[in-house]
Write a protein that holds these residues in place. Structure first.
Motif, PDB file in Angstrom:
ATOM      1  N   ASP A  27      -1.940   0.538  -9.768  1.00 52.09           N
ATOM      2  CA  ASP A  27      -0.907   0.705 -10.795  1.00 52.09           C
ATOM      3  C   ASP A  27       0.085   1.806 -10.407  1.00 52.09           C
ATOM      4  O   ASP A  27       1.289   1.681 -10.641  1.00 52.09           O
ATOM      5  CB  ASP A  27      -1.538   1.021 -12.155  1.00 52.09           C
ATOM      6  CG  ASP A  27      -2.271  -0.176 -12.750  1.00 52.09           C
ATOM      7  OD1 ASP A  27      -2.083  -1.322 -12.266  1.00 52.09           O
ATOM      8  OD2 ASP A  27      -3.055   0.024 -13.704  1.00 52.09           O
ATOM      9  N   ARG A  28      -0.418   2.880  -9.808  1.00 48.45           N
ATOM     10  CA  ARG A  28       0.464   3.964  -9.385  1.00 48.45           C
ATOM     11  C   ARG A  28       1.375   3.519  -8.235  1.00 48.45           C
ATOM     12  O   ARG A  28       2.552   3.892  -8.178  1.00 48.45           O
ATOM     13  CB  ARG A  28      -0.350   5.208  -9.024  1.00 48.45           C
ATOM     14  CG  ARG A  28      -0.911   5.819 -10.309  1.00 48.45           C
ATOM     15  CD  ARG A  28      -1.701   7.088 -10.227  1.00 48.45           C
ATOM     16  NE  ARG A  28      -1.624   7.932  -9.078  1.00 48.45           N
ATOM     17  CZ  ARG A  28      -2.677   8.583  -8.582  1.00 48.45           C
ATOM     18  NH1 ARG A  28      -3.869   8.461  -9.127  1.00 48.45           N
ATOM     19  NH2 ARG A  28      -2.538   9.367  -7.548  1.00 48.45           N
ATOM     20  N   ILE A  29       0.838   2.710  -7.329  1.00 44.94           N
ATOM     21  CA  ILE A  29       1.659   2.151  -6.251  1.00 44.94           C
ATOM     22  C   ILE A  29       2.794   1.323  -6.849  1.00 44.94           C
ATOM     23  O   ILE A  29       3.956   1.467  -6.455  1.00 44.94           O
ATOM     24  CB  ILE A  29       0.800   1.316  -5.266  1.00 44.94           C
ATOM     25  CG1 ILE A  29      -0.044   2.258  -4.399  1.00 44.94           C
ATOM     26  CG2 ILE A  29       1.673   0.391  -4.413  1.00 44.94           C
ATOM     27  CD1 ILE A  29      -1.089   1.567  -3.553  1.00 44.94           C
ATOM     28  N   CYS A  30       2.473   0.480  -7.814  1.00 45.11           N
ATOM     29  CA  CYS A  30       3.498  -0.357  -8.456  1.00 45.11           C
ATOM     30  C   CYS A  30       4.567   0.502  -9.120  1.00 45.11           C
ATOM     31  O   CYS A  30       5.768   0.208  -9.021  1.00 45.11           O
ATOM     32  CB  CYS A  30       2.865  -1.303  -9.469  1.00 45.11           C
ATOM     33  SG  CYS A  30       1.887  -2.605  -8.695  1.00 45.11           S
ATOM     34  N   VAL A 153      -0.259   0.718   1.229  1.00 45.64           N
ATOM     35  CA  VAL A 153      -1.608   1.189   1.583  1.00 45.64           C
ATOM     36  C   VAL A 153      -2.072   2.234   0.568  1.00 45.64           C
ATOM     37  O   VAL A 153      -1.259   2.869  -0.101  1.00 45.64           O
ATOM     38  CB  VAL A 153      -1.690   1.817   2.992  1.00 45.64           C
ATOM     39  CG1 VAL A 153      -1.370   0.823   4.072  1.00 45.64           C
ATOM     40  CG2 VAL A 153      -0.812   3.031   3.122  1.00 45.64           C
ATOM     41  N   PHE A 154      -3.370   2.404   0.492  1.00 47.27           N
ATOM     42  CA  PHE A 154      -3.909   3.511  -0.283  1.00 47.27           C
ATOM     43  C   PHE A 154      -3.745   4.785   0.541  1.00 47.27           C
ATOM     44  O   PHE A 154      -3.730   4.759   1.771  1.00 47.27           O
ATOM     45  CB  PHE A 154      -5.372   3.276  -0.639  1.00 47.27           C
ATOM     46  CG  PHE A 154      -5.552   2.168  -1.644  1.00 47.27           C
ATOM     47  CD1 PHE A 154      -4.993   2.258  -2.915  1.00 47.27           C
ATOM     48  CD2 PHE A 154      -6.284   1.036  -1.329  1.00 47.27           C
ATOM     49  CE1 PHE A 154      -5.145   1.236  -3.842  1.00 47.27           C
ATOM     50  CE2 PHE A 154      -6.449   0.011  -2.250  1.00 47.27           C
ATOM     51  CZ  PHE A 154      -5.878   0.115  -3.515  1.00 47.27           C
ATOM     52  N   ASP A 155      -3.661   5.913  -0.137  1.00 47.05           N
ATOM     53  CA  ASP A 155      -3.358   7.174   0.535  1.00 47.05           C
ATOM     54  C   ASP A 155      -4.389   7.550   1.605  1.00 47.05           C
ATOM     55  O   ASP A 155      -4.026   8.123   2.626  1.00 47.05           O
ATOM     56  CB  ASP A 155      -3.220   8.304  -0.494  1.00 47.05           C
ATOM     57  CG  ASP A 155      -2.397   9.445   0.039  1.00 47.05           C
ATOM     58  OD1 ASP A 155      -1.218   9.228   0.386  1.00 47.05           O
ATOM     59  OD2 ASP A 155      -2.942  10.563   0.133  1.00 47.05           O
ATOM     60  N   PHE A 156      -5.659   7.198   1.395  1.00 50.15           N
ATOM     61  CA  PHE A 156      -6.663   7.542   2.416  1.00 50.15           C
ATOM     62  C   PHE A 156      -6.394   6.827   3.737  1.00 50.15           C
ATOM     63  O   PHE A 156      -6.882   7.244   4.781  1.00 50.15           O
ATOM     64  CB  PHE A 156      -8.101   7.265   1.932  1.00 50.15           C
ATOM     65  CG  PHE A 156      -8.445   5.805   1.831  1.00 50.15           C
ATOM     66  CD1 PHE A 156      -8.816   5.077   2.954  1.00 50.15           C
ATOM     67  CD2 PHE A 156      -8.409   5.152   0.610  1.00 50.15           C
ATOM     68  CE1 PHE A 156      -9.141   3.730   2.875  1.00 50.15           C
ATOM     69  CE2 PHE A 156      -8.729   3.804   0.515  1.00 50.15           C
ATOM     70  CZ  PHE A 156      -9.092   3.096   1.648  1.00 50.15           C
ATOM     71  N   THR A 176       2.213   4.611  -1.057  1.00 52.49           N
ATOM     72  CA  THR A 176       0.815   4.825  -1.449  1.00 52.49           C
ATOM     73  C   THR A 176       0.812   5.229  -2.919  1.00 52.49           C
ATOM     74  O   THR A 176       1.880   5.384  -3.526  1.00 52.49           O
ATOM     75  CB  THR A 176       0.148   5.939  -0.613  1.00 52.49           C
ATOM     76  OG1 THR A 176       0.592   7.203  -1.087  1.00 52.49           O
ATOM     77  CG2 THR A 176       0.426   5.795   0.868  1.00 52.49           C
ATOM     78  N   GLU A 177      -0.354   5.456  -3.456  1.00 47.21           N
ATOM     79  CA  GLU A 177      -0.436   5.882  -4.862  1.00 47.21           C
ATOM     80  C   GLU A 177       0.157   7.266  -5.091  1.00 47.21           C
ATOM     81  O   GLU A 177       0.431   7.655  -6.226  1.00 47.21           O
ATOM     82  CB  GLU A 177      -1.881   5.812  -5.387  1.00 47.21           C
ATOM     83  CG  GLU A 177      -2.826   6.829  -4.816  1.00 47.21           C
ATOM     84  CD  GLU A 177      -3.521   6.388  -3.535  1.00 47.21           C
ATOM     85  OE1 GLU A 177      -4.531   7.030  -3.180  1.00 47.21           O
ATOM     86  OE2 GLU A 177      -3.083   5.407  -2.885  1.00 47.21           O
ATOM     87  N   THR A 178       0.388   8.031  -4.016  1.00 50.81           N
ATOM     88  CA  THR A 178       0.992   9.359  -4.177  1.00 50.81           C
ATOM     89  C   THR A 178       2.509   9.343  -3.994  1.00 50.81           C
ATOM     90  O   THR A 178       3.149  10.369  -4.161  1.00 50.81           O
ATOM     91  CB  THR A 178       0.362  10.384  -3.211  1.00 50.81           C
ATOM     92  OG1 THR A 178       0.607   9.966  -1.875  1.00 50.81           O
ATOM     93  CG2 THR A 178      -1.127  10.534  -3.458  1.00 50.81           C
TER      94      THR A 178
END
Length: 181
Positions: A27-30, A153-156, A176-178
């Motif tokens: 959701d944060r990525i979106c 991608v996810f931040d990791f 990423t989500e950040t």
């Protein structure tokens, strides 16, 4: 670390993520994508249906101001088809959800932005995919090489450096989500 081992370890980490964390990060990525000028100024966007706990960007598909295109694996390349939320889908190659073969094909000239699923990406905006080369071939093709791209991608999995090959092409942005990178 070689691509195969790196891919395996990152996929294991992604697939071990609790569903609640996966949902929140997706959701944060979106939300970040919705603020990107590449996204807001696009008319036709190529996307993907989440597979094996890739970031889920499906909430974006409700935006009817955009035309959405999704890939079908055809031989060793991707065919891009127009899709609306009213259209049905099918399970295609590799167990991935895709539009029906009868869905209208999108011409590269119509496309403004490609949201690229990735196992990982690095600070130089190179991506690590699943190893099939589908997006590498797409992004190297003359009709597609100058399209705006955002790697998802996810931040990791956003890393300082990835092993790259001569055929790898950098993306324009990574999300990423950040945030947007």
């Amino acid at each position: 670390m070689e691509k195969i081992q790196l891919r395996r370890s990152l996929l294991e980490r992604r697939q071990s993520m609790p569903v609640s964390e996966w949902r929140e990060k997706s959701d944060r990525i979106c939300a970040h994508l919705e603020t990107s000028s590449l996204f807001t100024q696009a008319k036709t966007i190529l996307a993907y249906f989440s597979f094996r706990q890739e970031p889920d960007i499906s909430s974006l598909f409700a935006h009817t101001k955009y035309r959405w295109g999704f890939p079908r694996c055809v031989g060793n390349s991707l065919s891009w088809h127009l899709w609306t939320s009213n259209d049905s889908v099918q399970i295609g190659a590799y167990g991935i959800v895709e539009p029906h073969p009868t869905a209208p094909i999108l011409d590269p000239g119509e496309v403004d932005l490609i949201l690229v699923p990735s196992v990982a990406s690095d600070y130089q905006k190179y991506r690590l995919g699943y190893g099939g080369g589908y997006y590498d071939r797409l992004l190297a093709a003359a009709d597609w090489e100058n399209k705006s791209t955002i790697g998802i991608v996810f931040d990791f999995a956003y890393l300082p450096e990835l092993p790259i090959d001569p055929w790898d092409k950098p993306l324009k942005i990574v999300c990423t989500e950040t945030g947007l990178k």
